[in-house]
Design an enzyme around this catalytic site. Sequence first.
Site, short mmCIF file in Angstrom:
data_model
loop_
_atom_site.label_atom_id
_atom_site.label_comp_id
_atom_site.label_asym_id
_atom_site.label_seq_id
_atom_site.Cartn_x
_atom_site.Cartn_y
_atom_site.Cartn_z
N CYS A 61 3.17 3.06 -0.83
CA CYS A 61 4.20 2.10 -1.29
C CYS A 61 4.44 2.25 -2.79
CB CYS A 61 3.76 0.67 -0.96
SG CYS A 61 4.97 -0.56 -1.47
N CYS A 114 4.99 -0.99 -4.68
CA CYS A 114 3.76 -1.74 -4.95
C CYS A 114 2.96 -1.11 -6.08
CB CYS A 114 2.85 -1.78 -3.72
SG CYS A 114 3.70 -2.08 -2.17
N ASP A 115 2.84 0.20 -6.06
CA ASP A 115 1.84 0.85 -6.91
C ASP A 115 2.40 1.75 -8.01
OD1 ASP A 115 -0.16 -0.39 -5.42
OD2 ASP A 115 -0.15 1.20 -3.91
#
Length: 316
Positions: free
Chosen positions: A139, A142-143
Amino acid sequence: MEQERVKCLIIGSGPAGYTAAIYAARADMKPVIYQGMQPGGQLMLTTDVDNFPGYANGIGGPQMMTDLQKQAERFGTDIRNGWVTKVDFSATPHKVEVNDGEKEILADSVIISTGASAKWLGLESEARLRDNGGGVSACAVCDGFFYKGKDVAIVGAGDTAAEEATYLAKLCNKVYMIVRRDEFRASKAMQHRVNNTENIEVLFNTETVEILGDEGVTGAKLINNKTKEEFTIDVSGFFVAIGHKPNTDVFKGWLDMDATGYINHAIPGTSKTNVEGVFVSGDAADKVYRQAITAAGTGCMAALDAERYLAEKGLH
Ligand code: NDP
């Protein structure tokens, strides 16, 4: 087989399922959750969650799921370990078999929040550096932030990979896009965006042999599958964007789905499926956003839709 009548059955225990439970429990629908194969869902595989509103300092994925579970329990949700092995949505109440025939639930309303699972390459180094928070992720949204100004790689050639590569390119110094064939699968518009982004280098006909690094990613060993030449790139983050599989097999034949198995909404903008009294939330119906916050939002919608349905039917 033992039978049990339940007003609101929630299947799956990610952010969608627990949020549905919080709303359903507070509305006195006495929800029962079956947690599924991976209690807590995909966030259990995540280290830091920095994009869920309300956590000013971020939170670990597993901790967030423990908190959500506790919040659902605080209002009386009955949380059970187990998974659904068969359903029969031909009549109401809907029949849902758990744990291979251990029990049959007769549910006045069903909220599906079984989520999706990211696909992985299947390399030992990938699993190791994913599970230890070492820099392998599925992701980018997300990261990606953790790799600001650094070099990263992303595998895949679909719309997700293209979208995530351009997202990463805004944050990172350089993005290698690893594509196994000599062409993209992504739409022309997304290809155009990739090709027009200066700091993305597309490596066609390229596959991953190994992700390098012990504690954290330091690079990747790649192979050109035409020339068989092996080479190494230096990167500190490695993203895998080769598709997701929605966990909806058990509902096949009962619910309308797309070709990949994402459940279709019968009425856009609601959580309703084609079966009355069956609602869907989270990634089981979402191939585009796939965020914890959107899953939680649709979990709330499903609980509200279920409550209205039960009230209309005189069941609540
Ligand atoms: P896709 O299935 O469309 O693409 C997966 C990609 O991963 C393909 O390019 C495939 O390669 C590659 N791949 C699969 N397995 C491997 C492997 N083992 N090694 C290397 N590469 C591999 O998945 P997406 O997640 O990209 O998209 C899913 C759906 O969601 C699509 O319908 C897409 O259009 C949609 N979507 C829409 C968005 C939007 O509208 N904004 C955003 C994101 C997704 P190959 O091409 O060789 O098979």
